[in-house]
Each structure stands twice: as structure tokens, then as C-alpha cells.
Design a protein around this motif. Structure first.
Motif, PDB file in Angstrom:
ATOM      1  N   ALA A  31       4.167  -4.545   5.679  1.00 50.26           N
ATOM      2  CA  ALA A  31       4.104  -4.607   4.214  1.00 50.26           C
ATOM      3  C   ALA A  31       4.122  -3.202   3.611  1.00 50.26           C
ATOM      4  O   ALA A  31       3.649  -2.235   4.211  1.00 50.26           O
ATOM      5  CB  ALA A  31       2.844  -5.342   3.774  1.00 50.26           C
ATOM      6  N   SER A  32       4.669  -3.109   2.407  1.00 50.45           N
ATOM      7  CA  SER A  32       4.725  -1.830   1.696  1.00 50.45           C
ATOM      8  C   SER A  32       3.445  -1.640   0.881  1.00 50.45           C
ATOM      9  O   SER A  32       2.582  -2.517   0.830  1.00 50.45           O
ATOM     10  CB  SER A  32       5.936  -1.809   0.767  1.00 50.45           C
ATOM     11  OG  SER A  32       5.713  -2.693  -0.322  1.00 50.45           O
ATOM     12  N   SER A  34       3.150  -1.850  -2.176  1.00 46.94           N
ATOM     13  CA  SER A  34       3.096  -2.745  -3.328  1.00 46.94           C
ATOM     14  C   SER A  34       2.887  -4.213  -2.960  1.00 46.94           C
ATOM     15  O   SER A  34       2.580  -5.023  -3.831  1.00 46.94           O
ATOM     16  CB  SER A  34       4.373  -2.608  -4.160  1.00 46.94           C
ATOM     17  OG  SER A  34       5.500  -2.951  -3.387  1.00 46.94           O
ATOM     18  N   ASP A  35       3.011  -4.568  -1.678  1.00 43.80           N
ATOM     19  CA  ASP A  35       2.898  -5.994  -1.354  1.00 43.80           C
ATOM     20  C   ASP A  35       1.979  -6.333  -0.179  1.00 43.80           C
ATOM     21  O   ASP A  35       2.044  -7.425   0.366  1.00 43.80           O
ATOM     22  CB  ASP A  35       4.283  -6.601  -1.122  1.00 43.80           C
ATOM     23  CG  ASP A  35       5.028  -5.998   0.063  1.00 43.80           C
ATOM     24  OD1 ASP A  35       4.476  -5.116   0.747  1.00 43.80           O
ATOM     25  OD2 ASP A  35       6.167  -6.416   0.310  1.00 43.80           O
ATOM     26  N   PHE A  36       1.063  -5.423   0.199  1.00 46.04           N
ATOM     27  CA  PHE A  36       0.134  -5.741   1.276  1.00 46.04           C
ATOM     28  C   PHE A  36      -0.977  -6.669   0.770  1.00 46.04           C
ATOM     29  O   PHE A  36      -1.303  -6.685  -0.416  1.00 46.04           O
ATOM     30  CB  PHE A  36      -0.477  -4.464   1.883  1.00 46.04           C
ATOM     31  CG  PHE A  36      -1.354  -3.674   0.947  1.00 46.04           C
ATOM     32  CD1 PHE A  36      -2.688  -4.011   0.767  1.00 46.04           C
ATOM     33  CD2 PHE A  36      -0.848  -2.582   0.251  1.00 46.04           C
ATOM     34  CE1 PHE A  36      -3.502  -3.285  -0.088  1.00 46.04           C
ATOM     35  CE2 PHE A  36      -1.652  -1.853  -0.609  1.00 46.04           C
ATOM     36  CZ  PHE A  36      -2.989  -2.209  -0.775  1.00 46.04           C
ATOM     37  N   ASP A  37      -1.549  -7.447   1.691  1.00 44.77           N
ATOM     38  CA  ASP A  37      -2.744  -8.244   1.388  1.00 44.77           C
ATOM     39  C   ASP A  37      -4.004  -7.460   1.742  1.00 44.77           C
ATOM     40  O   ASP A  37      -5.012  -7.577   1.068  1.00 44.77           O
ATOM     41  CB  ASP A  37      -2.726  -9.563   2.146  1.00 44.77           C
ATOM     42  CG  ASP A  37      -1.809 -10.593   1.505  1.00 44.77           C
ATOM     43  OD1 ASP A  37      -1.384 -10.397   0.348  1.00 44.77           O
ATOM     44  OD2 ASP A  37      -1.518 -11.613   2.160  1.00 44.77           O
ATOM     45  N   ARG A  39      -5.128  -3.458   3.870  1.00 46.93           N
ATOM     46  CA  ARG A  39      -4.623  -2.231   4.493  1.00 46.93           C
ATOM     47  C   ARG A  39      -5.798  -1.335   4.866  1.00 46.93           C
ATOM     48  O   ARG A  39      -6.746  -1.199   4.084  1.00 46.93           O
ATOM     49  CB  ARG A  39      -3.716  -1.503   3.513  1.00 46.93           C
ATOM     50  CG  ARG A  39      -3.070  -0.249   4.038  1.00 46.93           C
ATOM     51  CD  ARG A  39      -2.063   0.265   2.992  1.00 46.93           C
ATOM     52  NE  ARG A  39      -1.315   1.377   3.498  1.00 46.93           N
ATOM     53  CZ  ARG A  39      -1.595   2.655   3.234  1.00 46.93           C
ATOM     54  NH1 ARG A  39      -2.598   2.956   2.460  1.00 46.93           N
ATOM     55  NH2 ARG A  39      -0.854   3.609   3.733  1.00 46.93           N
ATOM     56  N   ARG A 113      -6.317  -7.260  -1.302  1.00 39.29           N
ATOM     57  CA  ARG A 113      -5.788  -7.842  -2.544  1.00 39.29           C
ATOM     58  C   ARG A 113      -6.774  -8.881  -3.076  1.00 39.29           C
ATOM     59  O   ARG A 113      -7.047  -9.882  -2.432  1.00 39.29           O
ATOM     60  CB  ARG A 113      -4.410  -8.466  -2.316  1.00 39.29           C
ATOM     61  CG  ARG A 113      -3.747  -8.890  -3.631  1.00 39.29           C
ATOM     62  CD  ARG A 113      -2.254  -9.046  -3.501  1.00 39.29           C
ATOM     63  NE  ARG A 113      -1.571  -7.892  -2.943  1.00 39.29           N
ATOM     64  CZ  ARG A 113      -1.208  -6.801  -3.632  1.00 39.29           C
ATOM     65  NH1 ARG A 113      -1.495  -6.709  -4.911  1.00 39.29           N
ATOM     66  NH2 ARG A 113      -0.563  -5.819  -3.034  1.00 39.29           N
ATOM     67  N   ARG A 116      -7.028 -12.906  -2.724  1.00 36.99           N
ATOM     68  CA  ARG A 116      -6.420 -13.350  -1.462  1.00 36.99           C
ATOM     69  C   ARG A 116      -7.290 -13.011  -0.260  1.00 36.99           C
ATOM     70  O   ARG A 116      -7.457 -13.811   0.641  1.00 36.99           O
ATOM     71  CB  ARG A 116      -5.041 -12.707  -1.277  1.00 36.99           C
ATOM     72  CG  ARG A 116      -3.986 -13.319  -2.147  1.00 36.99           C
ATOM     73  CD  ARG A 116      -2.621 -12.950  -1.617  1.00 36.99           C
ATOM     74  NE  ARG A 116      -1.753 -12.615  -2.732  1.00 36.99           N
ATOM     75  CZ  ARG A 116      -0.618 -11.973  -2.631  1.00 36.99           C
ATOM     76  NH1 ARG A 116      -0.192 -11.543  -1.465  1.00 36.99           N
ATOM     77  NH2 ARG A 116       0.107 -11.735  -3.694  1.00 36.99           N
TER      78      ARG A 116
END
Length: 188
Positions: A31-32, A34-37, A39, A113, A116
Motif C-alpha cells: 500500500a502507498s 495514501s491507501d494503507f490501513d 503502517r 486508518r 478500520r
């Protein structure tokens, strides 16, 4: 259990362009920013400056080396963090500037996130044994300094062990030095 060796971690530029970060683990894999859940990463902070904003993300910061950092939030709150303070949780979409205290630092960042995933971070700076129950989600043990074993496997400084949820799984940690344990679970 999966072991992530320090040498296998990906180094990438900061979102705000002011430095680099070492990515330890991210979900979903690949995931980048901008779109990780969730990190987990380490950063070398060599200069004062604003933190990148991550809308909808919760963050925990833990100072690993150096004299510390003062977080000056846009709403007037200020917090001093150093190696002796506990991990500090805050919303990553709050405006915040970092002001170094007597030089550069290395820090550990855990981000999830909102809505989530959720996370909890604990730091152990001691010697002995620790058992970590895994109720849901997963546990990541980051060996910052010292000699550690995770379920019998040796962790070098900078290595991490990841254990997923299962009724049969738990994480048994043994050693001495500085260890950070991150619990990640789907948001309830």
C-alpha cells in the motif's frame, strides 16, 4: 510468525519531502502512503519542521534515539517526548510542528486508518520474559536494542516479529534491551 529483518525494510521519502522513513510493515502489503490501513515505520528526524498530515489516520510516536522532540500542535497543545516518555498517541490529521531538543532523533511511528483499524503501543526497556496474548488482529514486536527472542527466534536490533491472530498463537518474548510491542486489531 513472520520475521522482518532490518536489512529487508524499504526506505522511502517523507510525504512532505523533508527526509526519509524506513517502512517496517504495511497493510495491505504494498500500500502507498495514501491507501494503507496500518503502517509501522522508523524515521530519522534531523531538522525542525511540520509533520505531514494524514487525514483519517491515528498515529503513535515513540522516540528511539536522541534527546527528544517537542510537538507543537496548531490548537496550542505542546508535548515533549524523549526516550523516557511513553509512546504518544494523536490524530495524524492535526497540524503539528516538530522541534528537536538538542539534535537529531530516530523515532518509531505506528499509524492506523480510523474506523478500520486501531492500535496500541507498549515499550519494554528491561530484561526478562513477556507473553503477549493475541485476541484479534496481530502483534508486531520491534527489537530496537539488545538481545531478544520471539517464540524462540533471535531478533537482531531493528528486526521485527509479526504474529497473526489464532486461538493457538501468542507471542513469547525473552531478552534484554529496548523492545516495542504494537497490537493491531480491526476497529470495532
Amino acid at each position: 510468525m513472520r520475521i522482518i529483518r532490518a536489512a529487508d525494510c524499504k526506505v522511502m521519502p517523507w510525504k512532505n519531502g523533508g527526509g526519509t522513513t524506513t517502512e517496517i510493515a504495511v497493510f495491505p502489503e504494498g500500500a502507498s502512503l495514501s491507501d494503507f490501513d496500518w503502517r509501522i515505520s522508523m524515521a530519522y528526524v534531523g531538522a525542525d519542521g511540520p509533520f505531514s498530515s494524514f487525514p483519517g489516520i491515528d498515529r503513535t510516536l515513540c522516540v528511539l534515539t536522541g534527546n527528544g522532540i517537542r510537538l507543537a500542535f496548531g490548537d496550542g497543545e505542546a508535548v515533549m517526548l524523549d526516550r523516557a516518555t511513553g509512546p504518544y498517541f494523536f490524530a495524524a490529521d492535526r497540524a503539528v510542528d516538530g522541534q528537536l531538543i538538542g539534535g537529531a532523533i530516530d523515532d518509531l511511528n505506528v499509524m492506523s486508518r480510523r474506523g478500520r483499524w486501531q492500535h496500541e503501543v507498549q515499550r519494554f526497556s528491561s530484561q526478562g520474559q513477556q507473553a503477549v496474548a493475541i485476541d484479534s488482529g496481530l502483534v508486531v514486536a520491534f527489537a530496537h536494542q539488545g538481545d531478544w527472542r520471539a517464540n524462540g527466534q533471535f531478533l537482531m536490533p531493528g528486526d521485527s516479529a509479526i504474529v497473526d491472530t489464532s486461538p493457538q498463537h501468542s507471542l513469547h518474548l525473552e531478552g534484554r534491551g529496548d523492545l516495542i510491542v504494537v497490537k493491531l486489531a480491526p476497529a470495532s
